[in-house]
Design a protein around this motif. Structure first.
Motif, mmCIF file in Angstrom:
data_model
loop_
_atom_site.group_PDB
_atom_site.id
_atom_site.type_symbol
_atom_site.label_atom_id
_atom_site.label_comp_id
_atom_site.label_asym_id
_atom_site.label_seq_id
_atom_site.Cartn_x
_atom_site.Cartn_y
_atom_site.Cartn_z
ATOM 1 N N ASN A 143 2.004 9.352 12.560
ATOM 2 C CA ASN A 143 0.734 9.181 13.269
ATOM 3 C C ASN A 143 -0.310 8.460 12.416
ATOM 4 O O ASN A 143 -1.466 8.347 12.805
ATOM 5 C CB ASN A 143 0.208 10.537 13.740
ATOM 6 N N GLU A 144 0.128 8.036 11.230
ATOM 7 C CA GLU A 144 -0.711 7.272 10.295
ATOM 8 C C GLU A 144 -2.049 7.948 10.027
ATOM 9 O O GLU A 144 -3.104 7.301 10.035
ATOM 10 C CB GLU A 144 -0.892 5.831 10.801
ATOM 11 N N ILE A 145 -1.982 9.264 9.804
ATOM 12 C CA ILE A 145 -3.211 10.010 9.517
ATOM 13 C C ILE A 145 -3.550 9.912 8.031
ATOM 14 O O ILE A 145 -4.699 9.748 7.653
ATOM 15 C CB ILE A 145 -3.055 11.496 9.936
ATOM 16 N N LEU A 146 -2.504 9.988 7.196
ATOM 17 C CA LEU A 146 -2.737 9.993 5.746
ATOM 18 C C LEU A 146 -2.314 8.663 5.136
ATOM 19 O O LEU A 146 -1.120 8.373 4.996
ATOM 20 C CB LEU A 146 -1.957 11.149 5.100
ATOM 21 N N ASN A 147 -3.295 7.835 4.816
ATOM 22 C CA ASN A 147 -3.012 6.572 4.140
ATOM 23 C C ASN A 147 -3.015 6.836 2.650
ATOM 24 O O ASN A 147 -3.975 7.406 2.118
ATOM 25 C CB ASN A 147 -4.064 5.525 4.502
ATOM 26 N N VAL A 148 -1.936 6.431 1.981
ATOM 27 C CA VAL A 148 -1.775 6.828 0.569
ATOM 28 C C VAL A 148 -1.469 5.639 -0.330
ATOM 29 O O VAL A 148 -1.108 4.558 0.132
ATOM 30 C CB VAL A 148 -0.627 7.858 0.416
ATOM 31 N N LYS A 149 -1.647 5.905 -1.641
ATOM 32 C CA LYS A 149 -1.081 4.998 -2.646
ATOM 33 C C LYS A 149 -0.288 5.867 -3.620
ATOM 34 O O LYS A 149 -0.533 7.080 -3.714
ATOM 35 C CB LYS A 149 -2.186 4.207 -3.337
ATOM 36 N N LYS A 150 0.631 5.242 -4.321
ATOM 37 C CA LYS A 150 1.507 5.994 -5.231
ATOM 38 C C LYS A 150 0.690 6.683 -6.332
ATOM 39 O O LYS A 150 -0.219 6.076 -6.899
ATOM 40 C CB LYS A 150 2.501 5.018 -5.857
ATOM 41 N N VAL A 151 1.025 7.925 -6.603
ATOM 42 C CA VAL A 151 0.339 8.674 -7.659
ATOM 43 C C VAL A 151 0.782 8.156 -9.031
ATOM 44 O O VAL A 151 1.975 7.972 -9.266
ATOM 45 C CB VAL A 151 0.679 10.188 -7.565
ATOM 46 N N GLU A 152 -0.210 7.900 -9.883
ATOM 47 C CA GLU A 152 0.116 7.522 -11.259
ATOM 48 C C GLU A 152 0.014 8.782 -12.113
ATOM 49 O O GLU A 152 -1.084 9.230 -12.420
ATOM 50 C CB GLU A 152 -0.873 6.463 -11.783
ATOM 51 N N ALA A 153 1.136 9.385 -12.448
ATOM 52 C CA ALA A 153 1.109 10.604 -13.266
ATOM 53 C C ALA A 153 1.550 10.262 -14.684
ATOM 54 O O ALA A 153 1.849 9.105 -14.986
ATOM 55 C CB ALA A 153 2.022 11.649 -12.654
ATOM 56 N N LYS A 154 1.602 11.288 -15.548
ATOM 57 C CA LYS A 154 1.982 11.024 -16.955
ATOM 58 C C LYS A 154 3.437 10.549 -17.050
ATOM 59 O O LYS A 154 3.842 9.941 -18.017
ATOM 60 C CB LYS A 154 1.718 12.254 -17.815
ATOM 61 N N GLU A 155 4.229 10.846 -15.991
ATOM 62 C CA GLU A 155 5.553 10.251 -15.878
ATOM 63 C C GLU A 155 5.751 9.826 -14.431
ATOM 64 O O GLU A 155 4.995 10.257 -13.564
ATOM 65 C CB GLU A 155 6.637 11.249 -16.305
ATOM 66 N N ASP A 156 6.774 8.976 -14.168
ATOM 67 C CA ASP A 156 6.977 8.507 -12.793
ATOM 68 C C ASP A 156 7.497 9.655 -11.931
ATOM 69 O O ASP A 156 8.559 10.208 -12.217
ATOM 70 C CB ASP A 156 7.962 7.328 -12.797
ATOM 71 N N ILE A 157 6.738 10.027 -10.894
ATOM 72 C CA ILE A 157 7.195 11.128 -10.041
ATOM 73 C C ILE A 157 7.665 10.625 -8.670
ATOM 74 O O ILE A 157 7.841 11.405 -7.743
ATOM 75 C CB ILE A 157 6.135 12.263 -9.919
ATOM 76 N N GLY A 158 7.872 9.320 -8.553
ATOM 77 C CA GLY A 158 8.493 8.758 -7.355
ATOM 78 C C GLY A 158 7.563 8.653 -6.163
ATOM 79 O O GLY A 158 6.386 8.328 -6.297
ATOM 80 N N TYR A 159 8.112 9.020 -5.009
ATOM 81 C CA TYR A 159 7.365 8.838 -3.752
ATOM 82 C C TYR A 159 6.367 9.977 -3.510
ATOM 83 O O TYR A 159 6.497 10.741 -2.561
ATOM 84 C CB TYR A 159 8.326 8.710 -2.577
ATOM 85 N N VAL A 160 5.420 10.087 -4.400
ATOM 86 C CA VAL A 160 4.342 11.061 -4.211
ATOM 87 C C VAL A 160 3.058 10.266 -4.033
ATOM 88 O O VAL A 160 2.705 9.451 -4.867
ATOM 89 C CB VAL A 160 4.226 12.027 -5.408
ATOM 90 N N GLY A 161 2.408 10.487 -2.909
ATOM 91 C CA GLY A 161 1.243 9.688 -2.575
ATOM 92 C C GLY A 161 -0.063 10.432 -2.769
ATOM 93 O O GLY A 161 -0.127 11.653 -2.644
ATOM 94 N N GLU A 162 -1.086 9.624 -3.103
ATOM 95 C CA GLU A 162 -2.449 10.155 -3.208
ATOM 96 C C GLU A 162 -3.197 9.621 -1.988
ATOM 97 O O GLU A 162 -3.104 8.431 -1.677
ATOM 98 C CB GLU A 162 -3.023 9.602 -4.513
ATOM 99 N N VAL A 163 -3.913 10.486 -1.301
ATOM 100 C CA VAL A 163 -4.565 10.068 -0.055
ATOM 101 C C VAL A 163 -5.763 9.177 -0.367
ATOM 102 O O VAL A 163 -6.659 9.564 -1.117
ATOM 103 C CB VAL A 163 -5.030 11.296 0.764
#
Ligand code: ATP
Ligand code: MG
Length: 295
Positions: free
Chosen positions: A137-157
Motif C-alpha cells: 500500500n506504499e505507506i512506508l517509504n524507506v531507505k536502507k539502514v546504514e548500521a555499523k555492519e551491513d544488515i541487509g534489507y532493513v529500511g529506515e522510514v
C-alpha cells in the motif's frame, strides 16, 4: 420466600458500581472521541491466545466509543520460528533483524499471515478492520539502514503515505498495518515495527502512541518486574542505553517514543500487553500503567 434485604442491597451496590465505572470513563471518551490513537502490538505479546483476544477486545471497545485506533503489529517470535524451520538463524544488531533476500520473503509471508488473522479476529469481535502492508500500500517509504555492519534489507522510514490510513479511519475502520517498506526502486524492506509505529504516529498526529509488549514497561533491572520506571525523561535515555539497562528490542521502542514525541505526538507509553485490559486502563484512567516517556 423471605426477602433478603442485605443480599439485594449488595446486588444493587454492585450494579451501581458498574454504572459508576462507565461514568468515570466519560471524560476520557469525550477527550478521545473522533481522535486517532496508535497502538503498536509486539509479536512477543501476541503468542498467547488469551492475551491477544484481550488486546483486540479493548481495541474493539475503543472503536465502538468513537476512538479511532490504528494498529501496527510486529511478529518477532513467529518470524524467528519460521526462519528456524527453513534452517536460518536469527541475528540482531541493536534490536534490528539482519535481513537477506530469502529472509525478507519469509518475513513478508509471516507478517501477512499474522495480519490476516488479526483482521479476522477484530471483525469477528464486531468492529471493522482492514489489513494493510506498508509495502503493497506504499505507506512506508524507506531507505536502507546504514548500521555499523551491513544488515541487509532493513529500511529506515523516510516518508509516510497517510492516504490509505485516513481513508479508513474516516469511516471508523481500523487499519491494521504490518511493517514492510518500499524504497525508491520499488524494493521491499523489513522495518522495525516500533519505528514504523512512531513514524505513522507523528505523520498522523495521533493523540497517543501506545507500545504493547511482553514486559511491565522499562525496568531498571530487567530481571525485576518491580523495578518499573513509570515515567522516564528523555535526558536519561542515552545513559540507560550506554549502561545496558535498556537493551535489545527495548532500544527501538524507546527511540520510537522519543521520535513520536519530538514529532508532536502528545503522549507515548510502553505498556504490558499481558495485563488484562491494559489498553483501556491506559486510555480511560489517570493512573496509567507501564512507562510514560517525557520530553
Ligand atoms: N530495561 C528493560 N526493561 C524491559 N525490557 C527490556 C529492557 N531492556 C531490554 N528489554 C527487552 O526488550 C524486550 C521487548 O522487545 P521485543 O522486541 O522482544 O518485543 P516486541 O517489540 O514487543 O515484539 P516484536 O519485536 O516481535 O514486535 C523485552 O522482552 C526485554 O527482554
Ligand atoms: Mg521488537
Amino acid at each position: 420466600m423471605a426477602y433478603d434485604v442485605t443480599e439485594s442491597d449488595q446486588f444493587m451496590e454492585r450494579l451501581v458500581e458498574k454504572a459508576s465505572i462507565l461514568i468515570e470513563a466519560l471524560p476520557y471518551i469525550k477527550k478521545f472521541r473522533g481522535k486517532e490513537v496508535l497502538i503498536k502490538y509486539g509479536g512477543a505479546a501476541m503468542g498467547n491466545e488469551d492475551i491477544r483476544m484481550n488486546v483486540l477486545h479493548d481495541l474493539v471497545f475503543m472503536s465502538y466509543v468513537g476512538i479511532k485506533p490504528i494498529l501496527i503489529h510486529g511478529g518477532g517470535p513467529n518470524i524467528t520460528e519460521r526462519l528456524k524451520k527453513e534452517g536460518i538463524a536469527s541475528k540482531f544488531v541493536d534490536g534490528l533483524r539482519v535481513t537477506d533476500k530469502k529472509t525478507i520473503s519469509l518475513v513478508s509471508d509471516t507478517l501477512a499471515d499474522l495480519n490476516k488473522s488479526i483482521v479476522h479476529d477484530i471483525n469477528q469481535l464486531g468492529a471493522r478492520a482492514i489489513g494493510l502492508s506498508g509495502f503493497d500500500n506504499e505507506i512506508l517509504n524507506v531507505k536502507k539502514v546504514e548500521a555499523k555492519e551491513d544488515i541487509g534489507y532493513v529500511g529506515e522510514v523516510v516518508a509516510v503515505n497517510l492516504l490509505p490510513l485516513k481513508e479508513l479511519t474516516e469511516f471508523n475502520i481500523i487499519p491494521v498495518v504490518y511493517p514492510l517498506g518500499i524504497d525508491e526502486k520499488g524494493e521491499m524492506y523489513n522495518v522495525n515495527a516500533d519505528e514504523a509505529a512512531a513514524k505513522i504516529a507523528a505523520a498522523m498526529q495521533v493523540q497517543k502512541l501506545m507500545i504493547l509488549s511482553n514486559v511491565r514497561g522499562i525496568l531498571r533491572d530487567p530481571e525485576d518486574p518491580k523495578s518499573l520506571i513509570s515515567s522516564l525523561h528523555v535526558d536519561e535515555v542515552e545513559t540507560l542505553i550506554k549502561n545496558k539497562v535498556i537493551s535489545g528490542g527495548m532500544i527501538p521502542k524507546i527511540r520510537a517514543c522519543i521520535a513520536a514525541l519530538q514529532g508532536d505526538v502528545k503522549k507515548a507509553h510502553i505498556i504490558d500487553g499481558r495485563i488484562k485490559h491494559s489498553l483501556l486502563l491506559e486510555i480511560f484512567t489517570d493512573q496509567g500503567i507501564g512507562t510514560e516517556i517525557i520530553l
